[in-house]
Design a protein around this motif. Sequence first.
Motif, PDB file in Angstrom:
ATOM      1  N   MET A 137       3.221   4.649  10.943  1.00 30.25           N
ATOM      2  CA  MET A 137       2.258   4.411   9.866  1.00 30.25           C
ATOM      3  C   MET A 137       2.588   3.119   9.132  1.00 30.25           C
ATOM      4  O   MET A 137       1.708   2.315   8.828  1.00 30.25           O
ATOM      5  N   PHE A 138       3.862   2.908   8.862  1.00 24.90           N
ATOM      6  CA  PHE A 138       4.276   1.680   8.168  1.00 24.90           C
ATOM      7  C   PHE A 138       4.046   0.461   9.060  1.00 24.90           C
ATOM      8  O   PHE A 138       3.474  -0.546   8.617  1.00 24.90           O
ATOM      9  N   ILE A 139       4.461   0.547  10.313  1.00 33.23           N
ATOM     10  CA  ILE A 139       4.346  -0.587  11.235  1.00 33.23           C
ATOM     11  C   ILE A 139       2.890  -0.983  11.454  1.00 33.23           C
ATOM     12  O   ILE A 139       2.558  -2.176  11.553  1.00 33.23           O
ATOM     13  N   ALA A 196      -4.199  -1.008   3.028  1.00 39.85           N
ATOM     14  CA  ALA A 196      -2.994  -1.215   3.843  1.00 39.85           C
ATOM     15  C   ALA A 196      -1.744  -1.074   2.986  1.00 39.85           C
ATOM     16  O   ALA A 196      -0.750  -0.460   3.404  1.00 39.85           O
ATOM     17  N   ALA A 197      -1.766  -1.637   1.785  1.00 37.17           N
ATOM     18  CA  ALA A 197      -0.619  -1.532   0.889  1.00 37.17           C
ATOM     19  C   ALA A 197      -0.378  -0.082   0.484  1.00 37.17           C
ATOM     20  O   ALA A 197       0.770   0.379   0.412  1.00 37.17           O
ATOM     21  N   ALA A 198      -1.464   0.653   0.227  1.00 37.57           N
ATOM     22  CA  ALA A 198      -1.331   2.067  -0.155  1.00 37.57           C
ATOM     23  C   ALA A 198      -0.734   2.885   0.984  1.00 37.57           C
ATOM     24  O   ALA A 198       0.191   3.683   0.768  1.00 37.57           O
ATOM     25  N   ILE A 199      -1.238   2.689   2.200  1.00 40.04           N
ATOM     26  CA  ILE A 199      -0.715   3.436   3.353  1.00 40.04           C
ATOM     27  C   ILE A 199       0.743   3.075   3.611  1.00 40.04           C
ATOM     28  O   ILE A 199       1.558   3.936   3.948  1.00 40.04           O
ATOM     29  N   ALA A 200       1.095   1.791   3.451  1.00 37.40           N
ATOM     30  CA  ALA A 200       2.482   1.369   3.660  1.00 37.40           C
ATOM     31  C   ALA A 200       3.423   2.085   2.696  1.00 37.40           C
ATOM     32  O   ALA A 200       4.511   2.535   3.094  1.00 37.40           O
ATOM     33  N   VAL A 206       3.619   6.041  -5.895  1.00 38.85           N
ATOM     34  CA  VAL A 206       3.091   4.671  -5.959  1.00 38.85           C
ATOM     35  C   VAL A 206       1.945   4.503  -4.959  1.00 38.85           C
ATOM     36  O   VAL A 206       0.925   3.865  -5.256  1.00 38.85           O
ATOM     37  N   GLY A 207       2.107   5.101  -3.763  1.00 38.00           N
ATOM     38  CA  GLY A 207       1.041   5.044  -2.773  1.00 38.00           C
ATOM     39  C   GLY A 207      -0.237   5.702  -3.258  1.00 38.00           C
ATOM     40  O   GLY A 207      -1.342   5.178  -3.033  1.00 38.00           O
ATOM     41  N   TYR A 208      -0.105   6.825  -3.946  1.00 35.48           N
ATOM     42  CA  TYR A 208      -1.291   7.490  -4.499  1.00 35.48           C
ATOM     43  C   TYR A 208      -1.972   6.609  -5.547  1.00 35.48           C
ATOM     44  O   TYR A 208      -3.202   6.524  -5.604  1.00 35.48           O
ATOM     45  N   ALA A 209      -1.175   5.957  -6.395  1.00 31.62           N
ATOM     46  CA  ALA A 209      -1.746   5.066  -7.405  1.00 31.62           C
ATOM     47  C   ALA A 209      -2.474   3.898  -6.748  1.00 31.62           C
ATOM     48  O   ALA A 209      -3.581   3.514  -7.169  1.00 31.62           O
ATOM     49  N   LEU A 210      -1.873   3.330  -5.709  1.00 35.00           N
ATOM     50  CA  LEU A 210      -2.524   2.234  -4.990  1.00 35.00           C
ATOM     51  C   LEU A 210      -3.785   2.710  -4.281  1.00 35.00           C
ATOM     52  O   LEU A 210      -4.758   1.949  -4.153  1.00 35.00           O
ATOM     53  N   ALA A 211      -3.783   3.959  -3.801  1.00 29.82           N
ATOM     54  CA  ALA A 211      -4.981   4.507  -3.157  1.00 29.82           C
ATOM     55  C   ALA A 211      -6.133   4.592  -4.153  1.00 29.82           C
ATOM     56  O   ALA A 211      -7.281   4.248  -3.821  1.00 29.82           O
ATOM     57  N   LEU A 212      -5.838   5.042  -5.375  1.00 29.11           N
ATOM     58  CA  LEU A 212      -6.873   5.091  -6.412  1.00 29.11           C
ATOM     59  C   LEU A 212      -7.377   3.690  -6.733  1.00 29.11           C
ATOM     60  O   LEU A 212      -8.590   3.473  -6.869  1.00 29.11           O
ATOM     61  N   ALA A 213      -6.451   2.738  -6.849  1.00 29.46           N
ATOM     62  CA  ALA A 213      -6.845   1.361  -7.129  1.00 29.46           C
ATOM     63  C   ALA A 213      -7.687   0.794  -5.987  1.00 29.46           C
ATOM     64  O   ALA A 213      -8.682   0.095  -6.225  1.00 29.46           O
ATOM     65  N   SER A 214      -7.315   1.113  -4.750  1.00 31.22           N
ATOM     66  CA  SER A 214      -8.069   0.634  -3.588  1.00 31.22           C
ATOM     67  C   SER A 214      -9.501   1.153  -3.613  1.00 31.22           C
ATOM     68  O   SER A 214     -10.454   0.414  -3.350  1.00 31.22           O
ATOM     69  N   THR A 215      -9.626   2.447  -3.933  1.00 26.84           N
ATOM     70  CA  THR A 215     -10.954   3.053  -3.991  1.00 26.84           C
ATOM     71  C   THR A 215     -11.812   2.382  -5.050  1.00 26.84           C
ATOM     72  O   THR A 215     -12.992   2.081  -4.822  1.00 26.84           O
ATOM     73  N   ALA A 216     -11.205   2.114  -6.220  1.00 23.46           N
ATOM     74  CA  ALA A 216     -11.951   1.480  -7.310  1.00 23.46           C
ATOM     75  C   ALA A 216     -12.367   0.060  -6.928  1.00 23.46           C
ATOM     76  O   ALA A 216     -13.506  -0.364  -7.173  1.00 23.46           O
ATOM     77  N   ILE A 217     -11.439  -0.693  -6.303  1.00 14.48           N
ATOM     78  CA  ILE A 217     -11.744  -2.072  -5.911  1.00 14.48           C
ATOM     79  C   ILE A 217     -12.846  -2.109  -4.870  1.00 14.48           C
ATOM     80  O   ILE A 217     -13.808  -2.892  -4.977  1.00 14.48           O
ATOM     81  N   LEU A 218     -12.747  -1.259  -3.851  1.00 15.64           N
ATOM     82  CA  LEU A 218     -13.752  -1.254  -2.786  1.00 15.64           C
ATOM     83  C   LEU A 218     -15.107  -0.783  -3.305  1.00 15.64           C
ATOM     84  O   LEU A 218     -16.149  -1.278  -2.865  1.00 15.64           O
ATOM     85  N   ALA A 219     -15.094   0.163  -4.246  1.00 11.89           N
ATOM     86  CA  ALA A 219     -16.359   0.608  -4.845  1.00 11.89           C
ATOM     87  C   ALA A 219     -17.015  -0.533  -5.615  1.00 11.89           C
ATOM     88  O   ALA A 219     -18.239  -0.740  -5.530  1.00 11.89           O
ATOM     89  N   ALA A 220     -16.207  -1.299  -6.352  1.00 10.77           N
ATOM     90  CA  ALA A 220     -16.746  -2.423  -7.112  1.00 10.77           C
ATOM     91  C   ALA A 220     -17.286  -3.506  -6.184  1.00 10.77           C
ATOM     92  O   ALA A 220     -18.373  -4.058  -6.414  1.00 10.77           O
ATOM     93  N   VAL A 221     -16.527  -3.807  -5.115  1.00  9.67           N
ATOM     94  CA  VAL A 221     -16.975  -4.832  -4.157  1.00  9.67           C
ATOM     95  C   VAL A 221     -18.259  -4.395  -3.458  1.00  9.67           C
ATOM     96  O   VAL A 221     -19.201  -5.178  -3.301  1.00  9.67           O
TER      97      VAL A 221
END
Length: 214
Positions: free
Chosen positions: A50-52, A161-165, A181-196
């Motif tokens: 998963m990391f690789i 990718a950063a969240a999964i890593a 930290v991964g869960y927090a990044l996942a939430l941030a990813s969702t918010a960013i992609l929703a905005a985009v």
Amino acid sequence: MTQNDLGEEKSGPQKPHRLSDIIRSIDTREDMTIGQLADSLGDRAFGALMFIFAVPNALPMPPGTSAILGLPLVILTWQVLVGRHSLWLPKLVRDRRISREMLERFVSRVTPIMARLERILKPRLGFLVTSDVAERVLGLVAFPLALILFLPIPFGNIPPAAAIACLALGLAERDGLAVAVGYALALASTAILAAVSSALYVGVVAFFRALFGM
């Protein structure tokens, strides 16, 4: 997955190799199939793979990286979600080749990062990572992120990718803080992609309205 799948040897409490050891051991002298890479990882396959497969998409890498690594990442995270104890990859994915150049670039760029991360990674907050339920929750979060990563969304690869890593690091090293930290990044990813996505939709609608005088 059992604790053995996350790195403990069945024969005793011997400390598993760190992810940096695994990454350094990758043979970059010639092309390698995904199946060969998976087989070389043994009982560290889920977290390590998963990391690789995730981290190159969070770094400057050659075009087409997500197309090569995205599908196996979707398959991996699905298996974490459903609680498989052993890794399975379809032949189509196992036979897919990773070029020597891509392997060499990955190892040279990721090894220094891992050296810094391993100073702080350690087993803790086990309730977030060591039980079957915790692993399935991790898979539930990682699987849709992997799907997003696999899609050709412009500039949409880096946040998931950063969240999964981070989730993969937590899984491999049994570090619940990395998982958090991964869960927090996942939430941030969702918010960013929703905005985009919202901005793209508004832009497309405005374009066609201007084009057709609506």
